[in-house]
Scaffold this active site. Structure first.
Site, PDB file in Angstrom:
ATOM      1  N   GLY A  84      25.998  44.990  31.941  1.00 37.02           N
ATOM      2  CA  GLY A  84      26.971  45.048  33.038  1.00 37.02           C
ATOM      3  C   GLY A  84      27.523  43.698  33.429  1.00 37.02           C
ATOM      4  O   GLY A  84      28.193  43.565  34.452  1.00 37.02           O
ATOM      5  N   SER A  90      26.596  47.016  25.629  1.00 40.62           N
ATOM      6  CA  SER A  90      26.561  48.344  25.008  1.00 40.62           C
ATOM      7  C   SER A  90      27.033  48.276  23.562  1.00 40.62           C
ATOM      8  O   SER A  90      26.454  48.933  22.686  1.00 40.62           O
ATOM      9  CB  SER A  90      27.358  49.367  25.823  1.00 40.62           C
ATOM     10  OG  SER A  90      28.630  48.857  26.123  1.00 40.62           O
ATOM     11  N   ASP A 130      34.776  44.655  21.119  1.00 40.19           N
ATOM     12  CA  ASP A 130      33.381  44.245  21.310  1.00 40.19           C
ATOM     13  C   ASP A 130      32.544  44.548  20.072  1.00 40.19           C
ATOM     14  O   ASP A 130      31.680  43.758  19.679  1.00 40.19           O
ATOM     15  CB  ASP A 130      32.783  44.966  22.523  1.00 40.19           C
ATOM     16  CG  ASP A 130      33.550  44.675  23.803  1.00 40.19           C
ATOM     17  OD1 ASP A 130      34.385  43.755  23.796  1.00 40.19           O
ATOM     18  OD2 ASP A 130      33.318  45.376  24.803  1.00 40.19           O
TER      19      ASP A 130
HETATM   20  C1  GLA Z   1      35.681  46.246  27.715  1.00 37.87           C
HETATM   21  C2  GLA Z   1      36.009  47.154  26.528  1.00 37.87           C
HETATM   22  C3  GLA Z   1      36.830  46.391  25.487  1.00 37.87           C
HETATM   23  C4  GLA Z   1      38.052  45.717  26.102  1.00 37.87           C
HETATM   24  C5  GLA Z   1      37.650  44.919  27.353  1.00 37.87           C
HETATM   25  C6  GLA Z   1      38.844  44.356  28.076  1.00 37.87           C
HETATM   26  O1  GLA Z   1      34.841  45.203  27.315  1.00 37.87           O
HETATM   27  O2  GLA Z   1      34.827  47.639  25.944  1.00 37.87           O
HETATM   28  O3  GLA Z   1      37.216  47.269  24.441  1.00 37.87           O
HETATM   29  O4  GLA Z   1      39.052  46.656  26.405  1.00 37.87           O
HETATM   30  O5  GLA Z   1      36.886  45.706  28.259  1.00 37.87           O
HETATM   31  O6  GLA Z   1      39.497  43.426  27.273  1.00 37.87           O
END
Ligand code: GLA
Length: 300
Positions: A84, A90, A130
């Protein structure tokens, strides 16, 4: 697919240098895998189970198992990556599980499977940034990823910078945030949201050029502009995050700062001149600061 038993997988979190809230709109992003990891150990079992330092992880495990077509596993997860905090814990969990369960997967495929599993587990249509960073990041580099084609190239980090992360302490869960709403607004063409996406894409291009010419000052300024756009046009900041950005930016040796990840809480990224770390930490007056290094992704 039949995984080895027992198995072990480890994957890093990420900071995104720039290119925020553009991945799900087919934009370009510049994440960097960091030396904070999720480690998963598992065995074949009668039913799915998970003991985890990352809260709420079991739906991710079963969703990934479904994507990979593997039978039930008993899994233990440890992490030195806070959940978080905007550092993609995740995605790191999913990529660590994929590395353990299917080490032979091609990295981009592992990333896309991780993204689908996260969408399935949370019902939120997260982008793929990510998972790509966690799977395919490279030490000493940031990854310039085009989210319309998933082509990428590794851009060397310039000498002489340090990466700091300041945790706001505000926790959010992507599913309970306005993430899905923002995505809808972008896809339906809301003028202000689209203005953020377009200006952010231009900043990514400018940032890469600044990185390649070693223009640290320009890199820092672009971080500040990105934060202002996320705050004013995209409205994913919080007063606490704005305060940290202002405080961080005023520190001697800080090149620039901005919120990272989905926003609504989590962390602020600050880029520093190397050597300014101790002064920066003192200037932040007790707020939790971590300094991190780039790292290799789990499938790099
Ligand atoms: C989260 C989502 C990503 C991206 C970011 C904002 O981390 O998992 O895919 O959209 O927010 O850039």
């Amino acid at each position: 697919m039949t995984p080895a038993s027992p198995w072990l997988g480890r994957a890093p979190g990420r900071v995104n240098l720039i290119g925020e809230h553009v991945d799900y709109a087919g934009g370009r992003v510049l994440p960097c895998a960091i030396d904070r990891f999720v480690t998963a150990r598992g065995d074949r079992a009668e039913r799915w189970s998970m003991e985890s330092e990352i809260e709420g992880g079991t739906p991710y495990l079963t969703a990934l198992g479904h994507e990979l077509g593997v039978g039930p596993q008993r899994v233990q997860v440890t992490a030195n990556l806070p959940a978080g905090a905007g550092l993609a814990s995740s995605a790191a969990l999913l990529v660590a599980l994929a590395r353990g369960l299917a080490p032979g997967l091609e990295g981009a495929r592992a990333a896309l499977i991780g993204q689908r599993a996260e969408q399935r587990a949370t019902g939120v249509m997260v982008g793929a940034m990510d998972h790509f960073a966690s799977a395919l990041g490279r030490r000493g580099h940031a990854m310039l990823l085009d989210c319309s084609t998933f082509e990428y190239r590794q851009v060397p980090l310039p000498e002489g910078i340090a990466i700091a992360i300041v945790d706001s302490g505000l926790r959010r869960q992507v599913s309970s945030s306005e993430y899905g709403l923002r995505r809808q607004e972008v896809l339906s063409g809301d003028a202000r949201r689209v203005r953020h996406v377009e200006s952010e894409n231009a900043r990514v291009t400018a940032f890469v050029a600044a990185m390649e010419s070693g223009d640290l000052k320009a890199m820092g300024e672009l971080l500040g502009l990105s934060h202002a756009s996320l705050r004013d046009d995209f409205e994913v900041s919080r007063p606490e995050l704005d305060q940290i950005v202002t405080r961080a930016t005023a520190s001697a040796g800080c090149l620039g700062a901005r919120l990272i990840g989905a926003g609504f809480g989590g962390s602020v990224l600050a880029l520093l001149e190397a050597g300014a770390e101790a002064r920066f930490e003192a200037h932040l007056e007790g707020r939790p600061v971590q300094f991190c290094q780039s790292a290799d992704g789990a499938f790099a």
